[in-house]
Scaffold this motif. Structure first.
Motif, short mmCIF file in Angstrom:
data_model
loop_
_atom_site.label_atom_id
_atom_site.label_comp_id
_atom_site.label_asym_id
_atom_site.label_seq_id
_atom_site.Cartn_x
_atom_site.Cartn_y
_atom_site.Cartn_z
N ASN A 119 9.32 -1.41 1.48
CA ASN A 119 8.62 -1.14 2.48
C ASN A 119 8.05 -2.08 3.51
OD1 ASN A 119 7.92 2.25 1.96
ND2 ASN A 119 7.69 1.10 0.49
N THR A 120 7.84 -2.84 2.79
CA THR A 120 7.48 -4.21 3.83
C THR A 120 8.36 -4.43 5.59
OG1 THR A 120 5.98 -5.12 2.13
CG2 THR A 120 6.39 -6.64 3.87
N LEU A 121 9.20 -4.59 4.46
CA LEU A 121 10.85 -4.47 5.11
C LEU A 121 10.48 -3.67 7.00
CD1 LEU A 121 13.63 -6.08 3.84
CD2 LEU A 121 12.44 -7.06 5.51
N HIS A 122 10.22 -2.27 6.37
CA HIS A 122 9.88 -1.29 7.60
C HIS A 122 8.71 -1.24 8.15
CE1 HIS A 122 9.67 3.19 8.05
NE2 HIS A 122 10.58 2.84 8.84
N ALA A 123 7.73 -2.08 7.83
CA ALA A 123 6.31 -2.70 8.34
C ALA A 123 7.15 -3.72 9.51
CB ALA A 123 5.04 -3.20 7.08
N SER A 124 8.03 -4.58 9.02
CA SER A 124 8.38 -5.43 9.97
C SER A 124 9.09 -4.65 10.68
CB SER A 124 9.43 -6.55 8.75
OG SER A 124 8.30 -6.71 8.05
N MET A 125 9.94 -4.08 10.67
CA MET A 125 10.76 -3.59 11.92
C MET A 125 10.13 -3.06 12.59
SD MET A 125 13.87 -4.52 11.74
CE MET A 125 14.81 -3.74 13.29
N ILE A 126 8.94 -1.93 12.20
CA ILE A 126 7.79 -1.77 13.23
C ILE A 126 6.49 -3.04 13.98
CG2 ILE A 126 5.56 -0.25 13.29
CD1 ILE A 126 7.32 1.55 10.35
N THR A 127 6.36 -3.75 13.52
CA THR A 127 6.17 -4.29 13.66
C THR A 127 6.61 -5.22 15.10
OG1 THR A 127 6.11 -6.01 12.52
CG2 THR A 127 4.02 -4.60 12.50
N LEU A 128 7.62 -5.71 14.76
CA LEU A 128 9.18 -6.21 15.85
C LEU A 128 9.26 -5.23 17.19
CD1 LEU A 128 11.57 -7.65 13.52
CD2 LEU A 128 9.87 -8.43 15.09
N SER B 160 0.88 -1.21 0.11
CA SER B 160 0.14 -0.15 -0.59
C SER B 160 0.82 1.44 -0.08
CB SER B 160 -1.20 0.39 1.13
OG SER B 160 -1.83 -1.48 1.32
N ILE B 161 2.62 1.06 0.86
CA ILE B 161 2.93 2.62 0.37
C ILE B 161 3.44 2.67 -0.58
CG2 ILE B 161 4.59 2.97 2.00
CD1 ILE B 161 4.54 1.50 4.77
N GLY B 162 3.81 1.70 -1.32
CA GLY B 162 4.77 1.92 -2.06
C GLY B 162 3.58 2.17 -3.67
N LEU B 163 2.34 1.53 -3.35
CA LEU B 163 1.06 1.62 -4.40
C LEU B 163 0.76 3.48 -4.04
CD1 LEU B 163 -0.47 1.53 -6.85
CD2 LEU B 163 -2.03 -0.55 -4.77
N SER B 164 0.88 3.99 -3.03
CA SER B 164 0.54 4.74 -3.22
C SER B 164 0.82 6.24 -3.29
CB SER B 164 0.29 5.18 -1.44
OG SER B 164 1.40 5.50 -0.60
N ALA B 165 2.57 6.10 -3.48
CA ALA B 165 3.27 6.90 -4.24
C ALA B 165 3.18 6.45 -5.97
CB ALA B 165 4.90 6.27 -3.86
N ARG B 166 2.79 5.60 -6.00
CA ARG B 166 3.20 5.34 -7.64
C ARG B 166 1.54 6.05 -8.34
NH1 ARG B 166 3.47 -1.07 -9.82
NH2 ARG B 166 3.01 0.55 -11.61
#
Length: 387
Positions: free
Chosen positions: A329-338, A116-122
């Motif tokens: 972006n998913t990795l970033h979300a992963s770190m946030i959820t970690l 979603s984050i990557g798509l919103s920028a597109r």
């Protein structure tokens, strides 16, 4: 003059709202879950950590698996898996079944965030990227404003399973509307798996990831137990807590917009101010939580300087060359959820040693201080997305 955002961006925000509602619903029904499943409050809190762990580990894997699909097909597949997982949660009658359900929905949420984050920028031009990203991330705030208090109300006046079925209904509606409004976009230009994974060795990413990890961990250490803290420690009634949670979410939405505007000028400075404010607020909360109005004020201010820093965190990532890819972006979300998992789990461990609920607030302050140190010594020179 910036053009209006397309409706598909708002639908992505609605999807994030649903994912956050799913993630936080356990917080609103913690006491009911503990009673129904004959588990402790600390064990019920671990369901937040389980969701976060699945989001962090399973999210990137799922994102890679669906990365070669057309965008619309990717989102529809994620919605289907999510709905099945949430249905399993609604029909669960044991803690183990809930663990499986939370693992499934957590994994999907991680991939959904990144896509979603990557798509919103597109979906928008370069001048509107930060606005589109902050709009999508506003779904986090709405999930807290509506999803968390709603789960609490539903569990009190019906049963805890009802909230799972309510999320299923919302996800079904969102999937349909997303399918109708989202343009047919091709997937991101494919990259060899080795190159996709090789991006994680860029040390600049990890400065960003670790800062985000600490910010969210600092918030969720106390917030995972905010209902019992306000009720048992601060002596605030359950009905008042529901109103406080609604107000907390509203302030998060204000904070999200404020942070987006500040980050457009200077991302790093925005984060330094936000984390510093977070540390001071948590220390005051821990010291004076037995004063009703001060406890309420600190809870509300937590919404202004916590999760609402998300636009600045994402903006900082997007400044890096690989920041726009769904996998990153998913990795970033992963770190946030970690960070969510770490904060919630560490607070639960502290409680298991017999400390009072106030210890969770001190744990949060300590994590935030460490995050400020990481940010201060970060070598990244920040700019704005629009420059």
């Amino acid at each position: 003059m910036r053009t209006p955002l397309p409706i598909s961006v708002y639908m992505l925000s609605f999807g994030i709202f649903i994912m956050i509602s799913c993630e936080l619903q356990v917080l609103g029904m913690m006491e009911q879950l503990a009673a129904a499943l004959t588990i402790s409050i600390a064990q019920a809190g671990y369901l937040v950590s389980i969701f976060a762990a699945s989001m962090a580990i399973g999210g990137p894997i799922l994102a890679i698996l669906v990365s070669r699909l057309a965008v619309k097909k990717t989102l529809m597949m994620l919605y289907i898996i999510f709905i099945l997982g949430e249905l399993l949660g609604g029909f669960s009658n044991t803690f183990s079944q809930l663990v499986i359900a939370r693992s499934i929905t957590g994994m999907v949420s991680g991939a959904f965030f990144g896509v979603s984050i990557g798509l919103s920028a597109r979906l928008v031009n370069s001048d509107s990227k930060l606005k589109a990203i902050s709009t999508v991330l506003a779904g986090i705030m709405l999930g807290t404003i509506i999803g968390l208090p709603l789960a609490k109300v539903v569990s009190e006046y019906s049963n805890w399973q009802t909230s799972f079925f309510l999320v299923v209904g919302l996800a079904s509606i969102s999937a349909l509307l997303t399918h109708l409004t989202l343009p047919d976009l091709s997937p991101e230009p494919p990259q060899p798996l080795r190159k996709e994974l090789g991006a994680i060795f860029d040390t600049r990413l990890w400065w960003v990831f670790c800062t985000s990890f600490c910010i969210i961990g600092a918030v969720y250490a106390p917030f995972s137990y905010i209902v019992p803290i306000l009720n048992e420690t601060s002596g605030i009634s359950q009905n008042s807590i529901t109103l406080i949670l609604f107000a907390y979410g509203g302030i998060m939405l204000i904070g999200n917009n404020l942070v987006a505007k500040m980050a457009a000028k200077n991302t790093k400075r925005t984060l330094v101010i936000g984390i510093s404010f977070l540390i001071v607020n948590l220390c005051i909360f821990a010291l004076f939580n037995d004063y009703h109005w001060l406890a309420i004020t600190c809870t509300l201010l937590l919404g202004l300087c916590g999760v609402s820093l998300n636009p600045a965190m994402v903006s900082r990532l997007m400044e890096l060359p690989q920041g726009g890819r769904a996998f990153i972006n998913t990795l970033h979300a992963s770190m946030i959820t970690l960070g969510i998992m770490f904060g919630s789990f560490t607070a639960g461990i502290a409680l298991s040693f017999g400390y009072q609920l106030t210890i969770t607030i001190w744990v949060g302050a300590a994590i935030a201080f460490f995050g400020l140190l990481i940010l201060t010594f970060s070598p990244i020179n920040t700019h704005t997305l629009s420059k």
